[in-house]
Design a protein around this motif. Structure first.
Motif, PDB file in Angstrom:
ATOM      1  N   ARG A   1       0.865  -0.099 -11.029  1.00 24.67           N
ATOM      2  CA  ARG A   1       1.839  -0.988 -11.667  1.00 24.67           C
ATOM      3  C   ARG A   1       3.171  -0.978 -10.933  1.00 24.67           C
ATOM      4  NH1 ARG A   1       5.802  -0.736 -15.341  1.00 24.67           N
ATOM      5  NH2 ARG A   1       5.590   1.526 -15.495  1.00 24.67           N
ATOM      6  N   THR A   2       3.655   0.218 -10.590  1.00 20.23           N
ATOM      7  CA  THR A   2       4.957   0.293  -9.948  1.00 20.23           C
ATOM      8  C   THR A   2       4.939  -0.338  -8.555  1.00 20.23           C
ATOM      9  OG1 THR A   2       4.461   2.523  -9.114  1.00 20.23           O
ATOM     10  CG2 THR A   2       5.628   2.363 -11.213  1.00 20.23           C
ATOM     11  N   ALA A   3       3.815  -0.249  -7.856  1.00 20.33           N
ATOM     12  CA  ALA A   3       3.741  -0.809  -6.513  1.00 20.33           C
ATOM     13  C   ALA A   3       3.821  -2.327  -6.524  1.00 20.33           C
ATOM     14  CB  ALA A   3       2.457  -0.358  -5.821  1.00 20.33           C
ATOM     15  N   SER A   4       3.469  -2.938  -7.648  1.00 24.63           N
ATOM     16  CA  SER A   4       3.498  -4.402  -7.721  1.00 24.63           C
ATOM     17  C   SER A   4       4.780  -4.932  -8.365  1.00 24.63           C
ATOM     18  CB  SER A   4       2.292  -4.909  -8.514  1.00 24.63           C
ATOM     19  OG  SER A   4       2.363  -4.492  -9.870  1.00 24.63           O
ATOM     20  N   ALA A   5       5.674  -4.025  -8.789  1.00 21.54           N
ATOM     21  CA  ALA A   5       6.856  -4.451  -9.532  1.00 21.54           C
ATOM     22  C   ALA A   5       7.771  -5.342  -8.706  1.00 21.54           C
ATOM     23  CB  ALA A   5       7.624  -3.226 -10.023  1.00 21.54           C
ATOM     24  N   ALA A   6       7.826  -5.113  -7.404  1.00 23.44           N
ATOM     25  CA  ALA A   6       8.736  -5.885  -6.554  1.00 23.44           C
ATOM     26  C   ALA A   6       8.124  -7.194  -6.081  1.00 23.44           C
ATOM     27  CB  ALA A   6       9.137  -5.049  -5.337  1.00 23.44           C
ATOM     28  N   ARG A   7       6.847  -7.395  -6.333  1.00 19.57           N
ATOM     29  CA  ARG A   7       6.162  -8.578  -5.787  1.00 19.57           C
ATOM     30  C   ARG A   7       6.659  -9.846  -6.457  1.00 19.57           C
ATOM     31  NH1 ARG A   7       1.485 -10.981  -7.694  1.00 19.57           N
ATOM     32  NH2 ARG A   7       1.081  -9.166  -9.015  1.00 19.57           N
ATOM     33  N   PRO A   8       7.091 -10.846  -5.649  1.00 17.64           N
ATOM     34  CA  PRO A   8       7.518 -12.124  -6.233  1.00 17.64           C
ATOM     35  C   PRO A   8       6.385 -12.795  -6.997  1.00 17.64           C
ATOM     36  CG  PRO A   8       8.209 -11.952  -3.939  1.00 17.64           C
ATOM     37  CD  PRO A   8       7.266 -10.818  -4.196  1.00 17.64           C
ATOM     38  N   ALA A   9       6.729 -13.530  -8.040  1.00 12.09           N
ATOM     39  CA  ALA A   9       5.708 -14.187  -8.863  1.00 12.09           C
ATOM     40  C   ALA A   9       4.864 -15.161  -8.061  1.00 12.09           C
ATOM     41  CB  ALA A   9       6.383 -14.908 -10.032  1.00 12.09           C
ATOM     42  N   GLY A  10       5.411 -15.686  -6.973  1.00 11.60           N
ATOM     43  CA  GLY A  10       4.671 -16.660  -6.178  1.00 11.60           C
ATOM     44  C   GLY A  10       3.728 -16.061  -5.162  1.00 11.60           C
ATOM     45  N   CYS A  11       3.634 -14.723  -5.099  1.00 14.31           N
ATOM     46  CA  CYS A  11       2.784 -14.061  -4.106  1.00 14.31           C
ATOM     47  C   CYS A  11       1.514 -13.506  -4.737  1.00 14.31           C
ATOM     48  CB  CYS A  11       3.539 -12.901  -3.444  1.00 14.31           C
ATOM     49  SG  CYS A  11       4.743 -13.394  -2.235  1.00 14.31           S
ATOM     50  N   ALA A  12       0.413 -13.674  -4.036  1.00 12.16           N
ATOM     51  CA  ALA A  12      -0.818 -12.988  -4.435  1.00 12.16           C
ATOM     52  C   ALA A  12      -0.632 -11.494  -4.191  1.00 12.16           C
ATOM     53  CB  ALA A  12      -1.994 -13.519  -3.620  1.00 12.16           C
ATOM     54  N   PRO A  13      -1.277 -10.634  -4.977  1.00  9.83           N
ATOM     55  CA  PRO A  13      -1.075  -9.188  -4.844  1.00  9.83           C
ATOM     56  C   PRO A  13      -1.448  -8.662  -3.466  1.00  9.83           C
ATOM     57  CG  PRO A  13      -2.215  -9.715  -6.890  1.00  9.83           C
ATOM     58  CD  PRO A  13      -2.187 -10.974  -6.085  1.00  9.83           C
ATOM     59  N   ALA A  14      -0.873  -7.503  -3.117  1.00 13.55           N
ATOM     60  CA  ALA A  14      -1.246  -6.820  -1.884  1.00 13.55           C
ATOM     61  C   ALA A  14      -2.740  -6.538  -1.901  1.00 13.55           C
ATOM     62  CB  ALA A  14      -0.462  -5.520  -1.747  1.00 13.55           C
ATOM     63  N   GLY A  15      -3.373  -6.711  -0.767  1.00 15.98           N
ATOM     64  CA  GLY A  15      -4.793  -6.464  -0.667  1.00 15.98           C
ATOM     65  C   GLY A  15      -5.660  -7.663  -0.981  1.00 15.98           C
TER      66      GLY A  15
END
Length: 462
Positions: A113-127
């Motif tokens: 959860r914390t690793a995805s906190a900075a991800r912009p809403a317009g981006c698909a998740p890492a990986g």
């Protein structure tokens, strides 16, 4: 004397060049390997050539590492024995070491959860795999492959931050502090036992020249240190310096004064005053002199105790070091009113170990640079505060305002050099959803635009 090796891609690595590490009483207690530059450079090449830990597996592996760290023997010590070693070595109160280790394990278990906190809403998740199911948009991608950590020794809690980089696909090289090499050694060993390949994570104790080499050979680095470190790396986009916090509390005239005193006391004593979020400056809108006197009385009640005591709230160190720090504060204070003078309190049968007691100094102006003079023990500078002068609060890692005035909160939140703004909370307050100094992902990742034509679009283009 305990022998502390480096951890390379093939396992423990012992060197001929070694650094003697003293404990909190100044007695030599550990010998720490010192890895030469050529070896570290080769290790980084191996990290770079290693395939990253798949993002889909990372959360499970790091959660398993939390169990190993907390519940199993690592390097011959269970967690309780390890924490006692760290407290004896560093002089950090055992209660603080335990709190930091709980933070490390909680972070490991919550890393997805914390690793995805900075991800912009317009981006698909890492990986996220590249496919025509995302014909146009953006993906969250690394800005490099190797992440270097030049760790601080003021608190074991600094090691709760960097495992997130593993979850995002980075390979990590940790250069431990000479003051506390035990926490990263236990954490990295637990991560490896949980399934992180040794070719993705190494511990490289070394001298300053080799430390600089690690930074230059890595793609991203976080470096802890004083103002000199901040100045050195200020203009490097690939380096995130973590310097003095200079965290401040404002006690406004419209707020309850007793609560303000408790906020100041709690913040000043946080992690024995060594954390960057511990309160350094207190600005008081009404009667700052009286507030300083009351705060001094409250902090004077703290009883010095050895680091293994459950009542310990102060840092312990060799008596000569404690006297030097106390003298530095009094020399800096000059003609200012010293409401509580720090002292080196020798601790019974602990040899030359001393606890360093708190200091409270009253300043006449909020523009006095001493308001941001940070020391590695509970040292508080109290100054007057006037509405409309929020610019004097800039340059704070954490700024807490004890007030009912939401306009004042709003004005403070616009300050560009303040990372965190709280209302009526200690500067030391933490929450898993509130970043420490921005999200690490902001530094390690970026949005990569993708536009993938499907078969129909390809035919129409031709």
């Amino acid at each position: 004397m305990l022998d502390i090796p480096a951890l390379g891609p093939t396992g423990p690595y012992r060197t001929r060049n070694r650094t003697t590490v003293t404990d909190a009483s100044g007695v030599p207690a550990r010998e720490l390997a010192s890895v030469p530059g050529l070896v570290v450079s080769h290790w980084i090449d191996q990290l770079r050539a290693s395939a990253p830990l798949p993002v889909a597996q990372a959360a499970d592996v790091l959660a398993k590492a939390a169990d190993v760290f907390a519940d199993q023997e690592v390097l011959g010590d269970d967690l309780d024995a390890h924490e006692r070693r760290v407290a004896e070595l560093t002089g950090t109160p055992l209660t603080v070491v335990r709190e930091c280790d709980r933070l490390i394990t909680a972070t490991l278990r919550d890393v997805a959860r914390t690793a995805s906190a900075a991800r912009p809403a317009g981006c698909a998740p890492a990986g996220t795999a590249v496919s025509t199911s995302l014909p146009a948009g953006a993906a969250w991608r690394r800005t490099g492959d190797v992440f270097a950590v030049h760790a601080a020794g003021n608190s074991p809690g600094v090691h709760a931050m960097w495992p997130e980089a593993l979850a995002l696909g980075y390979r990590v090289v940790v250069r431990p502090s000479n003051r506390d090499p035990l926490t990263p050694l236990r954490l990295v060993t637990a991560l490896r036992e949980a399934g992180v390949p040794a070719t993705q994570l190494v511990v490289a104790p070394c001298d300053h020249a080799t430390a600089d080499l690690i930074i230059e050979r890595s793609d991203r680095a976080v470096v802890y240190g004083g103002q000199d470190v901040v100045d050195k790396y200020r203009n490097r986009a690939d380096i995130r310096p973590q310097g003095p916090g200079r965290s401040k509390l404002v006690v406004a005239a419209d707020a309850d004064r007793d609560t303000g005193l408790e906020l100041a006391r709690t913040g000043a004593l946080y992690h024995a005053g060594t954390a960057c979020t511990a309160t350094t400056g207190v600005l008081v809108e009404h009667d700052p002199a009286g507030f300083a006197a009351e705060l001094a009385a409250a902090l004077a009640e703290v009883t010095p105790a050895g680091p293994l005591s459950d009542t310990a709230l102060l840092p312990c160190m060799p008596e000569a070091d404690a006297r030097r720090l106390a003298t530095a504060v009094l020399d800096r204070a000059g003609d200012a009113v010293v409401h509580l003078a720090p002292r080196a309190e020798r601790l019974g049968d602990t040899g030359s170990m001393a606890a360093l007691t708190p200091a409270v100094v009253e300043l006449t102006s909020p523009k006095d640079p001493l308001l941001s003079y940070e020391m590695p023990f509970p040292c508080v500078w109290v100054a007057p505060f006037e509405r409309g002068t929020t610019h004097v609060l800039d340059g704070s890692l954490v700024l807490s305002l004890h007030t009912e005035d939401l306009g004042l909160i709003a004005a403070a939140s616009e300050l560009t050099s303040v990372s965190n703004v709280y209302r009526s909370r200690p500067t030391s307050w933490v929450h898993p959803d509130v970043p420490h100094d921005g999200f690490l992902g902001e530094f390690l990742m970026r949005a990569t635009g993708l536009a993938l034509a499907d078969e129909n679009e390809t035919r129409s283009d031709t």
